[in-house]
Design a protein around this motif. Structure first.
Motif, PDB file in Angstrom:
ATOM      1  N   ILE A 519     -25.055  -6.497  22.194  1.00 48.56           N
ATOM      2  CA  ILE A 519     -25.053  -7.472  23.291  1.00 48.56           C
ATOM      3  C   ILE A 519     -23.634  -7.605  23.833  1.00 48.56           C
ATOM      4  O   ILE A 519     -23.397  -7.614  25.043  1.00 48.56           O
ATOM      5  CB  ILE A 519     -25.588  -8.842  22.827  1.00 48.56           C
ATOM      6  N   GLU A 520     -22.687  -7.676  22.917  1.00 49.89           N
ATOM      7  CA  GLU A 520     -21.289  -7.751  23.346  1.00 49.89           C
ATOM      8  C   GLU A 520     -20.889  -6.492  24.110  1.00 49.89           C
ATOM      9  O   GLU A 520     -20.173  -6.555  25.112  1.00 49.89           O
ATOM     10  CB  GLU A 520     -20.375  -7.966  22.130  1.00 49.89           C
ATOM     11  N   ALA A 533     -17.765 -12.696  22.427  1.00 45.23           N
ATOM     12  CA  ALA A 533     -18.308 -12.864  21.078  1.00 45.23           C
ATOM     13  C   ALA A 533     -19.576 -13.691  21.189  1.00 45.23           C
ATOM     14  O   ALA A 533     -19.613 -14.704  21.887  1.00 45.23           O
ATOM     15  CB  ALA A 533     -17.301 -13.570  20.171  1.00 45.23           C
ATOM     16  N   ILE A 534     -20.607 -13.231  20.489  1.00 46.04           N
ATOM     17  CA  ILE A 534     -21.908 -13.897  20.546  1.00 46.04           C
ATOM     18  C   ILE A 534     -22.177 -14.553  19.201  1.00 46.04           C
ATOM     19  O   ILE A 534     -21.960 -13.936  18.159  1.00 46.04           O
ATOM     20  CB  ILE A 534     -23.021 -12.854  20.783  1.00 46.04           C
ATOM     21  N   TYR A 547     -25.302 -17.912  22.177  1.00 45.99           N
ATOM     22  CA  TYR A 547     -24.165 -18.573  22.802  1.00 45.99           C
ATOM     23  C   TYR A 547     -23.089 -17.517  22.957  1.00 45.99           C
ATOM     24  O   TYR A 547     -22.713 -16.856  21.991  1.00 45.99           O
ATOM     25  CB  TYR A 547     -23.662 -19.689  21.890  1.00 45.99           C
ATOM     26  N   GLY A 548     -22.618 -17.329  24.172  1.00 42.21           N
ATOM     27  CA  GLY A 548     -21.597 -16.308  24.392  1.00 42.21           C
ATOM     28  C   GLY A 548     -20.259 -16.914  24.758  1.00 42.21           C
ATOM     29  O   GLY A 548     -20.184 -17.796  25.621  1.00 42.21           O
ATOM     30  N   TYR A 549     -19.218 -16.499  24.079  1.00 43.48           N
ATOM     31  CA  TYR A 549     -17.845 -16.871  24.439  1.00 43.48           C
ATOM     32  C   TYR A 549     -17.236 -15.663  25.134  1.00 43.48           C
ATOM     33  O   TYR A 549     -17.222 -14.557  24.561  1.00 43.48           O
ATOM     34  CB  TYR A 549     -17.026 -17.196  23.202  1.00 43.48           C
ATOM     35  N   ILE A 599     -12.593 -10.837  15.278  1.00 43.64           N
ATOM     36  CA  ILE A 599     -12.988 -12.135  15.828  1.00 43.64           C
ATOM     37  C   ILE A 599     -13.622 -12.968  14.715  1.00 43.64           C
ATOM     38  O   ILE A 599     -14.479 -12.490  13.977  1.00 43.64           O
ATOM     39  CB  ILE A 599     -13.998 -11.957  16.980  1.00 43.64           C
ATOM     40  N   MET A 600     -13.196 -14.221  14.603  1.00 38.27           N
ATOM     41  CA  MET A 600     -13.750 -15.104  13.564  1.00 38.27           C
ATOM     42  C   MET A 600     -15.013 -15.783  14.093  1.00 38.27           C
ATOM     43  O   MET A 600     -14.952 -16.907  14.604  1.00 38.27           O
ATOM     44  CB  MET A 600     -12.720 -16.153  13.153  1.00 38.27           C
TER      45      MET A 600
END
Ligand code: 7RM
Length: 635
Positions: A519-520, A533-534, A547-549, A599-600
């Motif tokens: 997805i990313e 980041a999902i 939820y996507g950032y 990514i955390m």
């Protein structure tokens, strides 16, 4: 004591203990007494989780379709094998008897052969839930071709990736499909996918929606005229126990989807055995699993498990909401369904409609209710129990995976006392272990950790197609000498298991496993996107939603965020399918990262779940300052 059909709790414990103490003689006896073999095995089990190599019934010869069809013909020839319920109820259901199934599978198998398909070739099946789907799966198995069913809701890009990964020679599809009031142009999706698949020589097309479609000369062939001409006599290919039966893709937390490979004998024995017991199936029952055959649940518990037991298995083409939200209950009443197996996401969607749609139907035929695919929340469990089961039908909350092939932890109805949200006890032959993060097994009760399985069961996937190394790394490297499931679990004071959810980056949306990475990847294709980041967050109906950032490229120009959101979701729809669309998109100036650049997601997940007051230690972050900014702008 019956080892094959467990009817009491004491019997469960006795048989379970035997299956653990003497797994080989236990499974040997089941295999010997309940299946048809062309040659018996030389050894029951050979295994080594470190390589990993696992084989069951080595040296045995058989054909799974002989077990699922031919051997029933003398005793159950006229019994309904597949009960097809179409999308539109006015079209009327079809009863396909074992005799008819035998003829249709043989004809289809002969068509495959005429089209050049041989033992070991891969055939991609991209069909809606119509009889041709089950029949083509069985036809492949009849001639030893390896089927790779791709769920017909996947996009052309996702389809192409799967076709190419396993080098499929053929695609079986239809002109289109019905889904509620809509029709979908499946053949168009296949055409688009095949622009990037040079391995495919032939496309067989079933007619379903009767529209004009483009047929690519030389490559595409209508199925019906080929079937009509084909002989109904096709001797089953004699397979080795460990010959691959099928490939089924499941998304991973990184990279390409994983083509899980299941082999013949162990898969057959375990799916048949678990079907019989997990559903307490008896001869005149009508069994219905609402899954799509594009998922493992459909492979094991619509096709192979039920047919190996000579059962009547319902195949439903439609959706729960068409023509209205009473459709499931209409089908239960009409066919006097005894066992009903569905997913928590469907239960939650139906519960949202209230009980008006239920009251008009007679559900008294139901004896067993099943749940699978994700943790069932307490509210949904009680709604299911009260409104559908009328507090009479036990709910089997069955935990298992594409990789496990069959049900691993589940109550046995009328045997194991149920407990809401608990999958309860391991199935016969299954040895779970709960591990702490340091790799120690947590023995005894009232423990919580990561769920592993420490001994092979007959239907464990044997490898990832074309990538044994990845198989080893994904499942056998986190914990020494154990299969790691990727799930967290707890064991309560009486030894019951509760699955707490994924501990990796796989998110389950409406029962579909979605890896964050693909997805990313799709989002990052957008020219304005720098990074994304999902994470999952709780959703009433879907279980989890996405939820996507997203951080945008710094171009100096201002962008309309709502337009961007639409464009990004369109990209995801194109690359993966509408199921993977994001419910929330937050644009941020950065993503929290470890010093090695990872990514955390743990932190992002907490923020999306409104738990930002318990973020834990963030001092190791490379860019601690972005965390507060993200919290301040959370959606
Ligand atoms: C059968 C299937 C596997 C993942 C698995 C879990 C989750 C499945 C349950 C469950 C809690 C359950 N195969 N899962 N069943 N979680 N309770 N009863 O779904 O490969 O598509 O998914 O699904 O996380 O690892 S699957």
């Amino acid at each position: 004591m019956s080892n094959y059909h467990i009817k009491h709790l004491e019997e469960y414990y006795q048989v379970y203990r035997k299956s653990i103490r003497e797994p080989e003689s236990f499974w040997e006896e089941i295999a010997e007494e309940h299946f048809l073999w062309r040659k018996k095995w030389d050894s029951v089990l050979d295994w080594d989780f470190s390589t990993p190599e696992i084989s069951w019934f080595k040296g045995a010869k058989l054909n799974i379709t002989e077990n699922c069809i031919d051997r029933h013909l003398t005793t159950r020839g006229d019994k309904t094998a597949i009960l097809f319920e179409p999308n539109n109820p006015d079209e009327g259901s079809q009863h396909i008897s074992y005799n008819e199934l035998h003829i249709r599978v043989n004809k289809f198998a002969n068509v495959l052969k005429e089209q050049g398909i041989k033992k070991g070739d891969r055939v991609c099946i991209y069909l809606p839930m119509i009889p041709e789907l089950a029949i083509s799966v069985l036809a492949c198995a009849r001639i030893g071709a390896i089927h790779s069913v791709v769920f017909a809701g996947f996009s052309s890009t996702a389809l192409a990736t799967r076709i190419n990964d396993s080098d499929c020679k053929m695609v079986i599809t239809s002109d289109g499909s019905y889904r509620g009031a809509k029709t979908i142009d499946l053949k168009g999706i296949v055409d688009e996918a095949l622009e990037s698949c040079s391995c495919v020589e032939t496309v067989l097309v079933a007619k379903r929606i009767q529209t004009d479609i483009h047929m690519n000369m030389g490559r595409d062939k209508w199925l019906a005229p080929l079937l009509e001409k084909a002989s109904d006599d096709c001797a089953p290919e004699i397979m080795d126990a460990e010959d691959p039966l099928f490939i089924l893709y499941t998304s991973g937390s990184t990279g390409m989807p994983k083509g899980m490979v299941h082999t013949t004998a162990g898969y057959m024995v375990y799916t048949a055995y678990t079907f019989k017991n997990a559903f307490q199936y008896t001869e005149n029952d009508v069994y219905w699993c609402t899954a799509d055959i594009g998922w493992i649940t459909g492979h094991s518990y619509i096709v192979y498990g039920p047919l190996a037991n000579g059962a009547t298995t319902v195949m439903f083409e439609g959706v729960p909401s068409y023509p209205d939200y009473g459709r499931f209950w209409d089908i239960v009443q009409k066919h006097k369904v005894s066992q009903f197996y569905t997913a928590p996401t469907a239960i939650r969607a139906l519960a949202k409609q209230g009980t008006d749609f239920i009251e008009n139907y007679d559900l008294s035929s139901l004896k067993v209710l099943g749940s699978v695919g994700e943790p069932i929340n307490e509210e949904a469990w009680h709604w299911y129990n009260e409104n559908i089961g009328k507090r009479k039908s036990p709910i089997i909350d069955s935990w298992w995976q594409t990789e496990t092939g069959g049900i691993m932890i589940s109550p046995i109805p009328y045997v194991t006392p149920t407990k809401p949200t608990y999958a309860t006890l391991p199935f016969i032959g299954v040895q779970p272990a709960i591990m702490d993060e340091n790799g120690n097994e947590l023995k005894g009760n009232q423990v919580e950790g990561r769920l592993c399985i420490k001994f092979p069961w007959p239907s464990i996937a044997r490898t990832i197609w074309g990538n044994h190394q990845r198989y080893k790394e994904t499942y056998f490297s986190a914990f020494d000498n154990k299969y790691f499931t990727g799930d967290g679990a707890l064991r309560d004071e009486v030894g019951y298991y509760r699955i707490t959810g994924r501990v990796d980056d796989v998110i389950i949306v409406s029962g579909h496993n979605l890896g964050t990475a693909p997805i990313e990847d799709a989002i990052n294709e957008h020219p304005a996107v720098a990074e994304s980041a999902i994470v999952g967050f709780p959703h009433d109906i879907k279980g989890s939603a996405l939820y996507g950032y997203i951080t945008l490229k710094d171009t100096g120009e201002s962008r309309n965020h709502n337009n961007l959101r639409t464009e990004i979701n369109q990209l995801i729809t194109d690359r993966i399918g509408p199921i993977a669309k994001l419910d929330k998109i937050q644009f941020t100036n950065g993503l929290p990262k470890t010093r090695s650049g990872k990514i955390m997601r743990r932190i992002l997940r907490k923020i999306a779940c409104n738990e930002s007051d318990s973020l834990g230690d963030t001092s190791t972050l490379l860019n601690q300052e972005v965390v507060q900014e993200i919290i301040d702008n959370v959606l």
